[in-house]
Scaffold this active site. Sequence first.
Site, mmCIF file in Angstrom:
data_model
loop_
_atom_site.group_PDB
_atom_site.id
_atom_site.type_symbol
_atom_site.label_atom_id
_atom_site.label_comp_id
_atom_site.label_asym_id
_atom_site.label_seq_id
_atom_site.Cartn_x
_atom_site.Cartn_y
_atom_site.Cartn_z
ATOM 1 N N TYR A 147 0.854 -1.187 0.000
ATOM 2 C CA TYR A 147 0.000 0.000 0.000
ATOM 3 C C TYR A 147 0.889 1.236 0.000
ATOM 4 O O TYR A 147 1.816 1.332 0.802
ATOM 5 C CB TYR A 147 -0.914 0.010 1.223
ATOM 6 C CG TYR A 147 -1.814 1.224 1.303
ATOM 7 C CD1 TYR A 147 -2.826 1.425 0.371
ATOM 8 C CD2 TYR A 147 -1.644 2.184 2.304
ATOM 9 C CE1 TYR A 147 -3.645 2.548 0.428
ATOM 10 C CE2 TYR A 147 -2.467 3.303 2.379
ATOM 11 C CZ TYR A 147 -3.460 3.481 1.440
ATOM 12 O OH TYR A 147 -4.271 4.583 1.503
ATOM 13 N N ASP A 240 9.123 2.625 0.152
ATOM 14 C CA ASP A 240 8.070 3.287 0.910
ATOM 15 C C ASP A 240 8.279 2.924 2.371
ATOM 16 O O ASP A 240 7.889 1.843 2.816
ATOM 17 C CB ASP A 240 6.700 2.849 0.395
ATOM 18 C CG ASP A 240 5.579 3.575 1.120
ATOM 19 O OD1 ASP A 240 5.849 4.173 2.187
ATOM 20 O OD2 ASP A 240 4.439 3.535 0.629
ATOM 21 N N LYS A 268 4.054 9.098 8.931
ATOM 22 C CA LYS A 268 3.768 8.511 10.246
ATOM 23 C C LYS A 268 4.720 9.005 11.347
ATOM 24 O O LYS A 268 4.535 10.107 11.846
ATOM 25 C CB LYS A 268 3.694 6.992 10.119
ATOM 26 C CG LYS A 268 2.519 6.622 9.174
ATOM 27 C CD LYS A 268 2.073 5.205 9.139
ATOM 28 C CE LYS A 268 0.763 5.115 8.356
ATOM 29 N NZ LYS A 268 0.763 4.214 7.235
#
Length: 429
Positions: A147, A240, A268
């Site tokens: 994702y 990522d 994050k």
Amino acid sequence: MASATLSGNEVLRSRAGRVMPGGVSSPVRAFRAVHGEPPFIVRGAGAHVWDADGRRFIDLICSWGPLVAGHAHPAVVAAIAHQAERGTSYGMPSPLEAELAETIVDAFPSIEMVRFVSSGTEAAMSAIRLARAATGRDTVLKFAGGYHGHADALLAKAGSGIATLGLPDSAGVPFAAARDTLTVPYNDLAAARRTAAERDLAAIIVEPVAGNMGAVPPESGFLEGLRLLATECGALLIFDEVITGFRLARGGAQERLGIAADITCLGKIIGGGLPVGAYGARRELMRLVAPEGPVYQAGTLSGNPLAMAAGLATLGLLDAAAYERLEALGGRLARGLARAAQRSPIAARVQRVGSLLTAFFTDHPVRNEDDALATDRAAFARFHAAMFRRGVLLPPSALECFFVSLAHDEPILDEVVTAADEALAESAG
Ligand SMILES: *Cc1c(COP(=O)(O)O)cnc(C)c1O
């Protein structure tokens, strides 16, 4: 229920459900994957959250990764308050951006310059744009179950076996946007090689440790092979690290596994619980980004001073001892859950890298998305509900990671394991 009175959570669910799709701001929060109803959280402190009915939970979601120091860590709260008194957004450069960028550059040898954005989605979307500009090619290779946020080009259908030609994975994504995204199974280097032989790739984008199909570590040779493949075929390797950056090591999965990406996506943890994202690379690549170069990318709240302050305060807590502690805590929880599973008749196995872990309801190793989808997700849903009743808030999907923070001390993790023992016995009976 004897009483007709609605609880605080029920009132909020019905209010939110009338004015927000699913009553949520992000779909997984609606608890559909575990056939449940979400609590509305009114407070967090350390490893705990409290809902609108005053119930306390041990939180293993931790905002899906940012809260590596737990909820409302005093140093993070103080940094936010200090900055808020000086203004919350300037729309102009502020010193905190340079400081956070320097901190990231220090931690990641593959990064010489950074651009801040406001989410991981923007980071990955912009990294792809940069890779396409740098290579003059359009095609992107990703891995099924990886994702990278919800940008059109990255919502391409997951396939298995061979490269799946990009088909939109969501309504509303134009065929043209997904067409240039190819997907092969995670941990399948041979499939990546075949794809690279057939198409000129701009980028290979990968979660170096997969976290969005549950915790799935890269097999030995997979990332090394992708690194070599990208170099051979002239594609850029994008890691990522929105979850893994500053979680698996200060320098993320790249430090832990000893592999350098061309472009790195962060998010994050670097915002310490405030909205943030970033992408970084060597100087020559980042100089392609406007205003130095032709790749346009902008944001009103990019580099937001509150987010920068929260990020800096969080990263300031992450010294070598913190990573040793995260490793020890993750190991303790994984071993405890694995022992609980062994004591029960239910087939479950725990996969872990550092403080990221997932209890998969299967007796096979989970190496890719097909394996993750083949686990007993109904059993996970029952386990989730049984843990919830015992005051443990697990991610409401079998395909997500449990996040351990520095605030999850040994007694708290032992409470989780005790609850798991009971929950597994209940789900089995
Ligand atoms: C969370 C996540 C994103 C998206 O970040 P948002 O801030 O939710 O847009 C991208 N990539 C990975 C690996 C993620 O886990």
